[in-house]
Design a protein around this motif. Structure first.
Motif, mmCIF file in Angstrom:
data_model
loop_
_atom_site.group_PDB
_atom_site.id
_atom_site.type_symbol
_atom_site.label_atom_id
_atom_site.label_comp_id
_atom_site.label_asym_id
_atom_site.label_seq_id
_atom_site.Cartn_x
_atom_site.Cartn_y
_atom_site.Cartn_z
ATOM 1 N N ARG A 1 17.829 68.275 60.229
ATOM 2 C CA ARG A 1 17.380 67.931 58.871
ATOM 3 C C ARG A 1 18.468 68.234 57.854
ATOM 4 N N ALA A 2 19.133 69.374 58.030
ATOM 5 C CA ALA A 2 20.174 69.766 57.089
ATOM 6 C C ALA A 2 21.344 68.786 57.118
ATOM 7 N N LEU A 3 21.724 68.321 58.311
ATOM 8 C CA LEU A 3 22.820 67.364 58.429
ATOM 9 C C LEU A 3 22.476 66.027 57.775
ATOM 10 N N ALA A 4 21.186 65.700 57.741
ATOM 11 C CA ALA A 4 20.751 64.421 57.162
ATOM 12 C C ALA A 4 20.417 64.525 55.675
ATOM 13 N N SER A 5 20.572 65.705 55.096
ATOM 14 C CA SER A 5 20.196 65.924 53.700
ATOM 15 C C SER A 5 21.404 65.803 52.773
ATOM 16 N N PRO A 6 21.185 65.663 51.470
ATOM 17 C CA PRO A 6 22.308 65.654 50.522
ATOM 18 C C PRO A 6 23.138 66.934 50.567
ATOM 19 N N GLY A 7 22.522 68.027 51.038
ATOM 20 C CA GLY A 7 23.256 69.284 51.151
ATOM 21 C C GLY A 7 24.417 69.227 52.124
ATOM 22 N N ALA A 8 24.432 68.215 52.999
ATOM 23 C CA ALA A 8 25.523 68.085 53.969
ATOM 24 C C ALA A 8 26.847 67.740 53.310
ATOM 25 N N ARG A 9 26.800 67.389 52.029
ATOM 26 C CA ARG A 9 28.059 67.081 51.320
ATOM 27 C C ARG A 9 28.827 68.352 50.954
ATOM 28 N N THR B 1 32.577 80.870 56.062
ATOM 29 C CA THR B 1 31.847 82.132 55.992
ATOM 30 C C THR B 1 31.992 82.946 57.275
ATOM 31 N N ARG B 2 31.937 84.273 57.110
ATOM 32 C CA ARG B 2 31.953 85.189 58.260
ATOM 33 C C ARG B 2 30.575 85.777 58.547
ATOM 34 N N VAL B 3 29.561 85.435 57.736
ATOM 35 C CA VAL B 3 28.336 86.226 57.757
ATOM 36 C C VAL B 3 27.510 86.052 59.032
ATOM 37 N N PHE B 4 27.717 84.990 59.785
ATOM 38 C CA PHE B 4 26.929 84.804 61.000
ATOM 39 C C PHE B 4 27.557 85.469 62.223
ATOM 40 N N SER B 5 28.859 85.334 62.385
ATOM 41 C CA SER B 5 29.482 85.781 63.642
ATOM 42 C C SER B 5 30.550 86.853 63.468
ATOM 43 N N GLY B 6 31.005 87.084 62.243
ATOM 44 C CA GLY B 6 32.128 87.995 62.060
ATOM 45 C C GLY B 6 33.470 87.285 62.123
ATOM 46 N N ARG B 7 33.456 86.010 62.502
ATOM 47 C CA ARG B 7 34.644 85.166 62.450
ATOM 48 C C ARG B 7 34.386 84.051 61.428
ATOM 49 N N THR B 8 35.450 83.579 60.833
ATOM 50 C CA THR B 8 35.306 82.549 59.805
ATOM 51 C C THR B 8 34.922 81.211 60.429
ATOM 52 N N ALA B 9 33.887 80.595 59.882
ATOM 53 C CA ALA B 9 33.416 79.302 60.383
ATOM 54 C C ALA B 9 32.940 78.458 59.206
ATOM 55 N N ARG B 10 33.002 77.134 59.391
ATOM 56 C CA ARG B 10 32.559 76.213 58.335
ATOM 57 C C ARG B 10 31.165 75.694 58.639
ATOM 58 N N GLY B 11 30.282 75.810 57.629
ATOM 59 C CA GLY B 11 28.933 75.314 57.798
ATOM 60 C C GLY B 11 28.283 75.018 56.465
ATOM 61 N N LEU B 12 27.032 74.595 56.519
ATOM 62 C CA LEU B 12 26.274 74.291 55.313
ATOM 63 C C LEU B 12 25.733 75.587 54.691
ATOM 64 N N ALA C 1 30.362 65.760 57.279
ATOM 65 C CA ALA C 1 29.008 65.814 57.847
ATOM 66 C C ALA C 1 28.104 64.731 57.284
ATOM 67 N N ALA C 2 28.284 64.376 56.025
ATOM 68 C CA ALA C 2 27.411 63.382 55.400
ATOM 69 C C ALA C 2 27.577 61.990 56.022
ATOM 70 N N LEU C 3 28.620 61.789 56.807
ATOM 71 C CA LEU C 3 28.809 60.513 57.495
ATOM 72 C C LEU C 3 28.080 60.452 58.834
#
Length: 361
Positions: free
Chosen positions: A259-267, A272-283, A332-334
């Motif tokens: 749902r998040a990938l299909a939403s306007p928020g995907a733009r 962020t490091r907050v999920f794994s302790g390593r830097t990653a790109r996400g929504l 992601a919006a594509l």
């Protein structure tokens, strides 16, 4: 033909299209096999699997596809903690306790090991002999490269900078993925800190092509045929596509992630490091917003990854996208929900249209 490149010849592929490997349960054998059966290189992120599970994975993929596929592992990075002191653990758990309780979860108990041993994972992978073994986060050790070459396994390394690509080339890998900062998921920087290794795909790919002898695969921001044609124009021998395949029906993405990938928020994405302790790109979601003020205090991988794992699993089970790690790249919006084979077919058709259009000008 644009499909005849050094990459396709090296790996025995019909198309110069690689499906990016996903960790955290997002990879599935169905997706990997679908991409390989469609002529590309399906990939499975196996860094969280035990040696026994890696052997079983390769056996299952062989049953699902006669074509080449890749198994992906993470090279351990120096300084990653293997234990945690009780007082430090309590400090980090206290930060997450409101979320844990909201999801009905107890405090996590420290495991005997945070992750499977890399050496044992590689030994299992070498014994199972997938056609391709790919790595992120560093240069595979010499014994790994020698063992793969002795067994006829092609080696793929991942670089986020030109210097990293040169290091991989000198080590003897067969293919280098040039992963631009546009890409979703974890950043694989290993020679310099991530903040000094954020090179966009458009800048990174031609510099890597000029610096190494091996075939180069462009990754980051490629989601349709326009991106494929652009990567080939930059000198790449193929593309690696992550988020667009993550949106496909066969991926392990949860309903909330889809749902998040299909939403306007995907733009909009964030590093962020907050999920794994390593830097990653996400929504961006509620968990990212709540934890970002504490990001400097978050423990390193794999401790933070272990601490948030029950949160992510419970959020997926409860269909709560506000606490999921919504990995996604800047294109992601594509992405569109569809079968993986349909995405591969669309990529081929679009790429040919772009190339023909350019030839007419």
């Amino acid at each position: 033909m644009w499909t005849d490149t050094r990459l396709t010849r090296q790996l025995g592929l019909r198309l110069p299209i690689v499906q990016g490997p996903f960790g955290g349960g997002l990879s599935t054998t169905a997706l990997t096999a679908a991409v390989s059966n469609a002529g590309g290189l399906g990939s499975f992120g196996a860094h969280f699997l035990t040696p026994t599970q890696i052997g079983e994975l390769v056996a299952e993929l062989r049953r699902l596809t006669p074509d080449p596929f890749a198994v992906n592992l993470w090279v351990p990075q120096a300084g990653e903690p293997s234990t945690i002191e009780p007082a430090e653990l309590e400090r980090h758990v206290a930060r997450l306790r409101p979320v844990l309780r909201q999801l009905g979860l107890p405090d996590p108990e420290v495991p005997s090991a945070f992750t499977p041993r890399f050496e044992e994972q590689v030994e299992a992978a070498l014994e199972a002999r997938p056609q391709v073994l790919s790595f992120v986060m560093g240069v595979p050790p010499g014994w790994v490269i020698e063992g793969a070459k002795a067994r006829g396994i092609a080696l793929v390394g991942t670089a986020t900078t030109v210097d990293e690509a040169i290091a991989l080339d000198q080590a003897g890998v067969d293919v280098i993925v040039a992963s631009g900062s546009d890409a979703g998921g974890h950043r694989g920087a290993f020679l310099r800190p991530v903040r000094e290794s954020l090179v966009g795909t458009l800048s990174l790919v031609p510099q890597v092509v000029d610096a190494v002898r091996t075939p180069v695969v462009a990754a980051g921001g490629v989601a349709d045929g326009r991106g494929v044609a652009a990567a080939l124009a930059l000198g790449a021998d193929g593309v690696q596509i992550g988020t667009a395949f993550l949106a496909c029906e066969e991926s392990g993405a949860s309903p909330g992630h889809r749902r998040a990938l299909a939403s306007p928020g995907a733009r909009t994405t964030v590093l962020t490091r907050v999920f794994s302790g390593r830097t990653a790109r996400g929504l961006i979601n509620a968990f990212v917003e709540a934890m970002t003020p504490h990001e400097a205090d978050v423990p390193a991988y794999p401790v933070q990854n272990w601490l948030t794992q029950p949160i992510r699993r419970a959020a997926a089970a409860a269909d709560r996208e506000d606490y999921l790690s919504l990995w996604a790249g800047q294109s992601a919006a594509l992405a569109r929900p569809r079968p993986a084979a349909d995405l591969v077919a669309a990529l081929v058709e679009q790429t040919e249209q772009v190339i023909l259009g350019l030839m007419k000008h």
